[in-house]
Design an enzyme around this catalytic site. Structure first.
Site, PDB file in Angstrom:
ATOM      1  N   CYS A 187       0.812  -1.232   0.000  1.00  0.00           N
ATOM      2  CA  CYS A 187       0.000   0.000   0.000  1.00  0.00           C
ATOM      3  C   CYS A 187       0.840   1.274   0.000  1.00  0.00           C
ATOM      4  O   CYS A 187       0.343   2.336  -0.373  1.00  0.00           O
ATOM      5  CB  CYS A 187      -0.967  -0.006   1.183  1.00  0.00           C
ATOM      6  SG  CYS A 187      -2.121  -1.378   1.108  1.00  0.00           S
ATOM      7  N   HIS A 192      -3.375   7.413   1.951  1.00  0.00           N
ATOM      8  CA  HIS A 192      -3.780   6.080   1.506  1.00  0.00           C
ATOM      9  C   HIS A 192      -5.195   5.814   2.010  1.00  0.00           C
ATOM     10  O   HIS A 192      -5.499   6.043   3.181  1.00  0.00           O
ATOM     11  CB  HIS A 192      -2.804   5.055   2.063  1.00  0.00           C
ATOM     12  CG  HIS A 192      -3.234   3.636   1.848  1.00  0.00           C
ATOM     13  ND1 HIS A 192      -3.683   3.182   0.625  1.00  0.00           N
ATOM     14  CD2 HIS A 192      -3.299   2.580   2.700  1.00  0.00           C
ATOM     15  CE1 HIS A 192      -3.998   1.894   0.743  1.00  0.00           C
ATOM     16  NE2 HIS A 192      -3.776   1.514   1.973  1.00  0.00           N
ATOM     17  N   ASN A 203     -10.143  -0.034  -0.362  1.00  0.00           N
ATOM     18  CA  ASN A 203      -8.679   0.035  -0.325  1.00  0.00           C
ATOM     19  C   ASN A 203      -8.122  -0.571  -1.615  1.00  0.00           C
ATOM     20  O   ASN A 203      -8.209  -1.779  -1.823  1.00  0.00           O
ATOM     21  CB  ASN A 203      -8.190  -0.732   0.912  1.00  0.00           C
ATOM     22  CG  ASN A 203      -6.677  -0.681   1.079  1.00  0.00           C
ATOM     23  OD1 ASN A 203      -5.956  -0.291   0.163  1.00  0.00           O
ATOM     24  ND2 ASN A 203      -6.215  -1.080   2.244  1.00  0.00           N
TER      25      ASN A 203
HETATM   26  N1  COA Z   1     -19.014  -8.056   8.669  1.00  0.00           N
HETATM   27  C1  COA Z   1     -19.553  -8.273   9.865  1.00  0.00           C
HETATM   28  N2  COA Z   1     -18.824  -8.589  10.945  1.00  0.00           N
HETATM   29  C2  COA Z   1     -17.496  -8.677  10.808  1.00  0.00           C
HETATM   30  C3  COA Z   1     -16.864  -8.469   9.577  1.00  0.00           C
HETATM   31  C4  COA Z   1     -17.681  -8.143   8.475  1.00  0.00           C
HETATM   32  N3  COA Z   1     -17.179  -7.908   7.254  1.00  0.00           N
HETATM   33  N4  COA Z   1     -15.547  -8.618   9.730  1.00  0.00           N
HETATM   34  C5  COA Z   1     -15.330  -8.918  11.022  1.00  0.00           C
HETATM   35  N5  COA Z   1     -16.515  -8.967  11.678  1.00  0.00           N
HETATM   36  C6  COA Z   1     -16.752  -9.239  13.079  1.00  0.00           C
HETATM   37  C7  COA Z   1     -15.673 -10.091  13.705  1.00  0.00           C
HETATM   38  O1  COA Z   1     -15.899 -11.453  13.428  1.00  0.00           O
HETATM   39  C8  COA Z   1     -15.812  -9.748  15.158  1.00  0.00           C
HETATM   40  O2  COA Z   1     -16.875 -10.486  15.695  1.00  0.00           O
HETATM   41  P1  COA Z   1     -16.793 -11.097  17.200  1.00  0.00           P
HETATM   42  O3  COA Z   1     -16.656  -9.882  18.077  1.00  0.00           O
HETATM   43  O4  COA Z   1     -18.092 -11.805  17.314  1.00  0.00           O
HETATM   44  O5  COA Z   1     -15.578 -11.967  17.193  1.00  0.00           O
HETATM   45  C9  COA Z   1     -16.232  -8.291  15.142  1.00  0.00           C
HETATM   46  O6  COA Z   1     -16.727  -8.037  13.812  1.00  0.00           O
HETATM   47  C10 COA Z   1     -15.100  -7.334  15.464  1.00  0.00           C
HETATM   48  O7  COA Z   1     -13.981  -7.705  14.683  1.00  0.00           O
HETATM   49  P2  COA Z   1     -12.641  -6.890  14.745  1.00  0.00           P
HETATM   50  O8  COA Z   1     -11.700  -7.422  13.724  1.00  0.00           O
HETATM   51  O9  COA Z   1     -12.145  -6.816  16.146  1.00  0.00           O
HETATM   52  O10 COA Z   1     -13.198  -5.449  14.312  1.00  0.00           O
HETATM   53  P3  COA Z   1     -12.473  -4.075  14.260  1.00  0.00           P
HETATM   54  O11 COA Z   1     -13.264  -3.080  14.999  1.00  0.00           O
HETATM   55  O12 COA Z   1     -11.012  -4.169  14.548  1.00  0.00           O
HETATM   56  O13 COA Z   1     -12.630  -3.702  12.715  1.00  0.00           O
HETATM   57  C11 COA Z   1     -11.291  -3.704  10.697  1.00  0.00           C
HETATM   58  C12 COA Z   1     -12.040  -4.539  11.740  1.00  0.00           C
HETATM   59  C13 COA Z   1     -10.608  -4.659   9.743  1.00  0.00           C
HETATM   60  C14 COA Z   1     -12.293  -2.842   9.978  1.00  0.00           C
HETATM   61  C15 COA Z   1     -10.261  -2.818  11.426  1.00  0.00           C
HETATM   62  O14 COA Z   1      -9.472  -3.572  12.294  1.00  0.00           O
HETATM   63  C16 COA Z   1      -9.346  -2.128  10.455  1.00  0.00           C
HETATM   64  O15 COA Z   1      -9.772  -1.298   9.683  1.00  0.00           O
HETATM   65  N6  COA Z   1      -8.028  -2.425  10.507  1.00  0.00           N
HETATM   66  C17 COA Z   1      -7.091  -1.851   9.572  1.00  0.00           C
HETATM   67  C18 COA Z   1      -7.136  -2.655   8.330  1.00  0.00           C
HETATM   68  C19 COA Z   1      -6.499  -1.947   7.196  1.00  0.00           C
HETATM   69  O16 COA Z   1      -6.853  -0.851   6.879  1.00  0.00           O
HETATM   70  N7  COA Z   1      -5.556  -2.627   6.554  1.00  0.00           N
HETATM   71  C20 COA Z   1      -4.922  -2.176   5.407  1.00  0.00           C
HETATM   72  C21 COA Z   1      -3.808  -1.289   5.760  1.00  0.00           C
HETATM   73  S1  COA Z   1      -2.900  -1.026   4.307  1.00  0.00           S
END
Ligand code: COA
Length: 323
Positions: free
Chosen positions: A113, A250, A280
């Site tokens: 990225c 980004h 993304n």
């Molecule tokens: N739809 C519904 N529920 C979802 C889901 C989806 N697409 N993806 C994950 N969940 C659920 C999980 O299973 C989890 O459920 P649980 O609590 O029953 O176990 C819950 O949502 C929370 O998951 P979590 O991963 O802790 O959520 P979060 O608040 O951290 O959000 C992201 C997840 C990925 C959106 C967040 O961590 C993020 O944006 N991270 C950065 C990722 C990124 O930008 N990467 C690229 C960088 S270049």
């Protein structure tokens, strides 16, 4: 002195646009969850005729037209991508062929990225060293091909697309209000390879592999690293953070953009946000956002813009540019 000036921007998205609701028909997710956690509403998905090289070539043509430059005037193509058409040859040489350029320097840069920032510094350095005069710097990706469509925690976050700029050598004075790339700072920390990676490759599994990510940990590192590198790069350019007209980050997640702007005390109105439209797109997201804000009239000549990104590796970086 010679500076590298952005003389044109362009972008390209696959024809097929997929909404969160459409995704929810095949993945256990919902529009509400995706919008609330990421700000994403749509992503574009390449069909079998659209590849990283064809999208990159389309974005490059648009950038050349905006710059009023002909393809034959290009003497360097640097393509940032983590999803090349083939393991080799480089997709940059495929783009070169699609543009009808017989001879120029052409190669790919892999920094996921952050790739566009890495490619920009390579091109800027070669221009300032006098090795080339006019470059195409492109970010192009087809992440849909490396997503695990059964992993709802990752597949909802990414999309396909391309963005490009034409970068040209110009005589310039040393002042901070001069046009062109004023400062770039890049970083990498390979200790974090396992937080965001693809579980395959030519030298390990012999397969392409799928994207894997520990989202919460990536989020935490992203906010800290992006705020730090932005401050560092502005200082390198001899400018205070309040000189920024537009932050073009980004486009990974609207919450990362909000948190970074807040940490820097930057008004949200100065942040270009396009993640809602194309999710993304990895190395393509910074030039896609830049082109969007140039074409809709927000970014104007003379504006001070800061580009920044963070990705797998980890890699991260920022560039301060007088547009
Ligand atoms: N739809 C519904 N529920 C979802 C889901 C989806 N697409 N993806 C994950 N969940 C659920 C999980 O299973 C989890 O459920 P649980 O609590 O029953 O176990 C819950 O949502 C929370 O998951 P979590 O991963 O802790 O959520 P979060 O608040 O951290 O959000 C992201 C997840 C990925 C959106 C967040 O961590 C993020 O944006 N991270 C950065 C990722 C990124 O930008 N990467 C690229 C960088 S270049």
């Amino acid at each position: 002195m010679i500076r590298a000036v952005i003389t044109g921007t362009g972008s390209a998205l696959p024809a097929r646009r997929v909404s969160n609701a459409q995704l929810a028909e095949t993945v256990d997710t919902s529009d509400e969850w995706i919008v609330e956690r990421t700000g994403i509403r749509f992503r574009h998905i390449a069909d079998e005729h659209e590849t990283t090289a064809t999208l990159g070539a389309d974005a490059a043509r648009a950038a050349l037209a905006a710059a009023g430059a002909a393809a034959r005037d290009i003497d360097l193509i640097v393509l940032a991508t983590a999803t090349p058409d083939q393991t080799f040859p480089s997709s940059a040489t495929k783009i070169q062929a699609l543009l009808g350029i017989d001879d120029c320097v052409a190669f790919d840069v892999a920094a996921v990225c952050s790739g566009f920032l890495y490619a920009l510094q390579v091109a800027d350095s070669m221009i300032r060293a006098g090795a080339v005069r006019r470059a195409l710097v492109i970010g192009s990706e087809t992440f849909s091909r490396i997503l695990d469509w059964e992993d709802r925690a990752t597949c909802v976050l990414f999309g396909d697309g391309a963005g490009a700029i034409v970068l040209e050598a110009r005589e310039s004075d040393a002042a901070a209000d001069a046009q062109g790339v004023l400062a770039v700072r890049l970083h990498a920390d390979g200790r974090h390879n396992q937080l965001l990676y693809v579980d395959g490759g030519p030298s390990t599994t012999g397969t392409v592999g799928k994207l894997r990510m520990k989202g919460r940990e990536v989020f935490r590192h992203a906010v800290v690293n992006l705020a730090a590198v932005l401050t560092e790069t502005m200082a390198a350019a001899g400018l205070a953070p309040d000189a920024i007209d537009w932050l073009v980050p980004h486009q990974a997640n609207a919450r990362i953009l909000d948190a970074t702007a807040k940490k820097l005390g930057l008004s949200p109105e100065k942040v270009v946000v396009t993640v809602d439209r194309h999710a993304n797109t990895s190395a393509a997201s910074v030039p896609l956002a830049l082109d969007t804000a140039v074409r809709d009239g927000r970014i104007k000549h003379g504006d001070l813009i800061v580009l920044e990104a963070m990705g797998g590796g980890f890699t991260w970086g920022a560039a301060v540019v007088r547009f």
